[in-house]
Design an enzyme around this catalytic site. Structure first.
Site, PDB file in Angstrom:
ATOM      1  N   GLY A  14      45.437  39.818  59.284  1.00 29.46           N
ATOM      2  CA  GLY A  14      45.242  40.107  60.542  1.00 29.46           C
ATOM      3  C   GLY A  14      43.752  40.636  60.903  1.00 29.46           C
ATOM      4  CG  ASN A  16      40.455  36.090  63.051  1.00 35.20           C
ATOM      5  OD1 ASN A  16      39.289  35.892  63.800  1.00 35.20           O
ATOM      6  ND2 ASN A  16      40.454  35.563  61.989  1.00 35.20           N
ATOM      7  CG  MET A  92      49.719  31.260  57.439  1.00 36.93           C
ATOM      8  SD  MET A  92      48.072  30.609  57.659  1.00 36.93           S
ATOM      9  CE  MET A  92      48.244  29.504  56.237  1.00 36.93           C
ATOM     10  NE  ARG A  93      57.256  28.591  60.487  1.00 40.65           N
ATOM     11  CZ  ARG A  93      57.996  27.788  59.658  1.00 40.65           C
ATOM     12  NH1 ARG A  93      57.977  27.780  58.389  1.00 40.65           N
ATOM     13  NH2 ARG A  93      58.973  27.248  60.162  1.00 40.65           N
ATOM     14  CG  ASN A 115      44.916  28.034  65.168  1.00 44.69           C
ATOM     15  OD1 ASN A 115      45.174  29.159  64.972  1.00 44.69           O
ATOM     16  ND2 ASN A 115      44.433  27.120  64.509  1.00 44.69           N
ATOM     17  CG  HIS A 117      41.029  25.076  61.581  1.00 40.58           C
ATOM     18  ND1 HIS A 117      41.997  24.959  60.506  1.00 40.58           N
ATOM     19  CD2 HIS A 117      40.377  23.904  60.915  1.00 40.58           C
ATOM     20  CE1 HIS A 117      41.958  24.166  59.733  1.00 40.58           C
ATOM     21  NE2 HIS A 117      40.911  23.346  59.904  1.00 40.58           N
ATOM     22  CG  ASP A 159      44.596  23.029  62.279  1.00 36.34           C
ATOM     23  OD1 ASP A 159      44.999  24.052  62.889  1.00 36.34           O
ATOM     24  OD2 ASP A 159      44.868  23.080  60.879  1.00 36.34           O
ATOM     25  CD  GLU A 188      37.982  32.668  60.896  1.00 34.73           C
ATOM     26  OE1 GLU A 188      38.955  33.198  61.251  1.00 34.73           O
ATOM     27  OE2 GLU A 188      37.899  32.431  59.620  1.00 34.73           O
TER      28      GLU A 188
HETATM   29  C1  GRF Z   1      41.439  32.857  59.363  1.00 36.47           C
HETATM   30  O1  GRF Z   1      40.538  32.394  58.264  1.00 36.47           O
HETATM   31  C2  GRF Z   1      41.862  31.978  60.373  1.00 36.47           C
HETATM   32  O2  GRF Z   1      40.597  31.053  60.623  1.00 36.47           O
HETATM   33  C3  GRF Z   1      42.944  31.104  59.920  1.00 36.47           C
HETATM   34  O3  GRF Z   1      43.520  32.254  59.081  1.00 36.47           O
HETATM   35  C4  GRF Z   1      42.873  33.350  58.736  1.00 36.47           C
HETATM   36  C5  GRF Z   1      43.368  34.262  59.009  1.00 36.47           C
HETATM   37  O4  GRF Z   1      42.786  35.614  58.517  1.00 36.47           O
HETATM   38  N1  GRF Z   1      43.697  30.517  60.879  1.00 36.47           N
HETATM   39  P1  GRF Z   1      43.149  36.902  59.009  1.00 36.47           P
HETATM   40  O5  GRF Z   1      44.676  37.229  58.814  1.00 36.47           O
HETATM   41  O6  GRF Z   1      42.799  37.089  60.625  1.00 36.47           O
HETATM   42  O7  GRF Z   1      42.371  37.920  58.270  1.00 36.47           O
END
Ligand code: GRF
Length: 214
Positions: A14, A16, A92-93, A115, A117, A159, A188
């Protein structure tokens, strides 16, 4: 102006999520996270949410026969939080049309699920986006000169939804996977909150598959 009521879906660390939480602390930021949902009990992102005083909901996917059944449970569990849009942040789903319909933002006339990516979604879909750019995947052994962080609306494919914003990140000659991931994650953490801001401020429009930033 009322702040956008955002739900964040996670499965892991987490980082992000953390960057969105940090941005939401700014008084002028137009969104706030009202609930964090994880499908993984041990996800560190749940701790981040708790530390920030954000309610958490955990709905493990194991035990559900169909994706829709898992999603139905998620929608029911987070219903009290009146989520207006969902940011997938390392969730991740694969999501189905059920979830997308449940969170379609009728008020804005826009999809309600976004999302991030870590690759160009036109070039690569699925997990391991940074490994893709490094040429580490058996089915894609070419190393790229740059990768593109992509924030997109989620549709029923993996995606494949309309791209909102992309930012290039160079793959440098001496890079190992951790170097590239570190550089990419910094981007990100900047781009995702920016896109959420545009969404919340009503600055996004969709025409077909094309997203227009007003
Ligand atoms: C990130 O690289 C995001 O782009 C991808 O999964 C990763 C999640 O990282 N979908 P975090 O859990 O936010 O550190």
């Amino acid at each position: 102006m009322e702040k956008l009521r955002l739900g964040a879906f996670i499965s892991g660390g987490g980082t992000n999520l953390q960057s969105i939480i940090d941005n939401c602390k700014k008084p002028e930021y137009p969104a706030r996270i009202v609930v964090v949902m994880s499908n993984q009990e041990g996800a560190y992102g749940l701790k981040r949410a708790e530390q920030a005083g954000i309610p958490t909901v955990c709905v493990p996917h194991k035990g559900f026969k169909k994706r829709e059944e898992h999603e139905r449970e998620i929608v029911e569990r987070i219903e009290p939080y009146q989520v207006e849009a969902v940011a997938l942040a390392g969730y991740m789903r694969v999501v189905t049309a059920y979830l997308l319909d449940a969170f379609y933002n009728h008020r804005k006339g826009l999809p309600g699920v976004i999302n991030i990516h870590p690759a160009d979604t036109r070039a690569y879909q699925g997990a391991h986006g940074y490994e893709f750019a490094m040429g580490m995947l058996a089915e894609h052994p070419q190393r790229l000169a740059e990768t593109k962080i992509t924030v997109h609306f989620v549709d029923a494919g993996v995606d494949t939804g309309p791209i909102i914003q992309q930012v290039s990140v160079p793959v440098l000659p001496d890079d190992g996977i951790d170097d590239l991931r570190g550089r990419g994650l910094k981007v990100e953490h900047r781009v995702y909150p920016e896109v959420i801001r545009l969404y919340a401020e009503g600055k996004l429009k969709i025409e077909g598959q094309q997203v227009i930033i007003l």
